[in-house]
Design a protein around this motif. Structure first.
Motif, short mmCIF file in Angstrom:
data_model
loop_
_atom_site.label_atom_id
_atom_site.label_comp_id
_atom_site.label_asym_id
_atom_site.label_seq_id
_atom_site.Cartn_x
_atom_site.Cartn_y
_atom_site.Cartn_z
N LYS A 88 0.83 -1.20 0.00
CA LYS A 88 0.00 0.00 0.00
C LYS A 88 0.87 1.25 0.00
O LYS A 88 0.55 2.25 -0.66
CB LYS A 88 -0.91 0.00 1.23
N ILE A 89 1.95 1.21 0.75
CA ILE A 89 2.83 2.38 0.84
C ILE A 89 3.63 2.56 -0.45
O ILE A 89 3.85 3.66 -0.92
CB ILE A 89 3.77 2.26 2.05
N GLU B 299 3.44 2.82 -3.61
CA GLU B 299 2.49 3.07 -4.70
C GLU B 299 3.14 3.00 -6.08
O GLU B 299 2.50 2.61 -7.05
CB GLU B 299 1.83 4.44 -4.52
N ASP C 147 7.63 8.24 0.87
CA ASP C 147 6.50 7.30 0.83
C ASP C 147 5.90 7.14 2.23
O ASP C 147 4.68 7.10 2.40
CB ASP C 147 6.95 5.93 0.31
N ALA D 270 2.14 8.17 3.47
CA ALA D 270 1.24 7.16 4.04
C ALA D 270 0.70 7.63 5.38
O ALA D 270 -0.49 7.45 5.69
CB ALA D 270 1.98 5.84 4.19
N LYS E 291 -2.98 5.82 5.68
CA LYS E 291 -2.97 4.51 5.03
C LYS E 291 -2.50 3.40 5.98
O LYS E 291 -2.55 2.23 5.63
CB LYS E 291 -2.04 4.54 3.81
#
Length: 458
Positions: free
Chosen positions: A382-383, A385, A395, A399, A404
């Motif tokens: 998820k981090i 991207e 990043d 996040a 996130k």
């Protein structure tokens, strides 16, 4: 080979501990705190045929002396004989393939050789499998290579290297010819010295990827091994026990110069170098190394597996026989050269990252469940991207700013950085994980990982 009696130092260490601590030490495994117990359900998997209490026979020292993917290693003492052993406690919930673990245990029970770790007993309880083995206190061959590359010599003398290689060959000849066992992952991390003495016995300790070669005419197809040491035919997924000979050839090369014959800045580059099968003996690093040593390496690293020496044949090679007879002191003196080539620097970074990764995996094995490791992977992706295989500080900031990250996972900046490091090591690319780890370690505090980083990178 049976274990040796405990030393005076070990006796004193035991006597200093109160009786109550000795009786309770086996239950004080790090990471098995109350909150962990309430969270984890008992594991129903059975690996042996019975559940037993290892504490009945052994007192287990709570201090860790090693760790790996699935568990930790401690010292234990037989309560009756007061002899010291090592005990590897494997958390069963961490084991993905039970049949592979069973195979390793069966192989360790089957072998009996002075240069292979001796499995003494196996105990199993609800959560853990405990392997009791002879105790080796001299550290890994891995560590001695690192120490040598940082010394005035820069590498092992021919005599010392030949002595180590002869012991490895003797064990592998026994595995290949007597037991029909292929190791498939020979590397410096998988060898321990019995004691800290310079001439201590060396032992193969890890048979996790080993198997018998009695099926399919000895041809194997599973791609296993470690980049610097893997044979080219393994990368093609069709190989025999001669893959072990290749790995020993690579180890010999490293012992004599401090860096590997096949190299690259990433795993893929290393694999491409291995596939070519081309290597050299660059000057001036190899100028003082004997022609016999170079010939031995060439015989071990022949690209065509059928043309390589067998282990028993390698033991009869002139270099092994001559160096085993008596120490060549002239060669030892002439070989005192400090290597600082790009190859050596790259290899030291790789060795350092392996050490850091082992420390990280040890933490995970002790503290995290399989579901939590899965969460780490999900968070990493998820981090990341841009799908670069690495988490940058930017990043991480993004996040955090966009929420996130799962709140309960993070309770402070250091834990966030720790997660970043662990995720990058486990799920990112090796050479990039070195960069991110170096950037964040200045404000990272868990001492075991921090010490590992500084010892191997700074």
């Amino acid at each position: 080979m049976g274990p040796k009696p405990n030393t005076k130092e070990e006796k004193d260490d035991t006597q200093k501990q109160p009786r109550t601590e000795m009786e309770e030490s086996a239950t004080t495994f790090e990471g098995e705190k109350k909150k962990s117990r309430s969270r984890d359900k008992p594991d129903p998997v059975m690996i042996t045929d019975a559940l037993t209490d290892v504490r009945t026979k052994y007192h287990i020292n709570p201090r860790e002396i090693g760790h790996g993917h699935y568990g930790v290693v401690r010292k234990c003492m037989d309560r009756q004989t007061r002899e010291w052993f090592a005990i590897k406690s494997i958390r069963k919930s961490k084991v993905g393939k039970v049949d592979v673990l069973k195979r390793e245990i069966d192989i360790l029970k089957e072998v009996d050789h002075p240069h292979i770790i001796k499995l003494v007993e196996v105990h199993e309880d609800v959560k853990y499998l405990h392997l009791v083995t002879e105790l080796c206190t001299g550290g890994e061959l891995f560590d001695r290579i690192i120490a040598k590359t940082q010394s005035s010599e820069g590498h092992f003398s021919e005599h010392d290297a030949a002595t180590i290689v002869r012991c490895i060959l003797d064990a592998i000849a026994y595995c290949h010819d007597v037991k029909q066992i292929v190791h498939r992952d020979l590397k410096p991390e998988n060898f321990l010295f019995k004691t800290e003495k310079e001439d201590a016995e060396i032992k193969i300790i890890d048979f996790g990827l080993s198997r018998h070669d009695t099926l399919n005419f000895g041809v194997m197809k599973t791609k296993v091994g470690t980049p610097y040491y893997v044979a080219p035919e393994v990368l093609k997924r069709e190989y025999t026990k001669s893959c072990d000979i290749w790995s020993i050839g690579v180890i010999t090369y490293i012992l004599l110069c401090g860096y590997p014959p096949f190299y690259g800045d990433s795993d893929n580059q290393i694999f491409e170098s291995v596939k070519t099968g081309r290597f050299d003996f660059p000057s001036p690093d190899w100028d003082s190394i004997s022609d016999d040593a170079k010939d031995f390496i060439c015989c071990m690293l022949r690209k065509e597996p059928s043309k390589r020496l067998r282990a028993a044949e390698a033991l009869k090679h002139k270099w092994i026989k001559d160096q085993s007879d008596e120490e060549d002191t002239i060669s030892r003196e002439r070989s005192k050269v400090q290597h600082s080539s790009n190859r050596s620097v790259t290899f030291k970074k790789f060795m350092g990252m392996q050490k850091l990764k082992k420390a990280a995996l040890g933490y995970i094995a002790t503290h995290l469940t399989n579901s939590e490791v899965g969460v780490l992977g999900d968070i990493f992706h998820k981090i990341d991207e841009s799908h670069t295989g690495v988490i940058s500080l930017q990043d991480l900031d993004n996040a955090l700013a966009h929420g996130k990250l799962v709140p309960f996972v993070f309770e402070g900046v250091c834990q966030r950085l720790f997660l970043c490091i662990i995720c990058t090591i486990l799920f990112g690319e090796r050479e990039r994980s070195y960069q991110i780890t170096q950037n964040v370690f200045g404000i990272f505090h868990p001492c075991s990982l921090q010490e590992t980083f500084h010892q191997n990178y700074c």
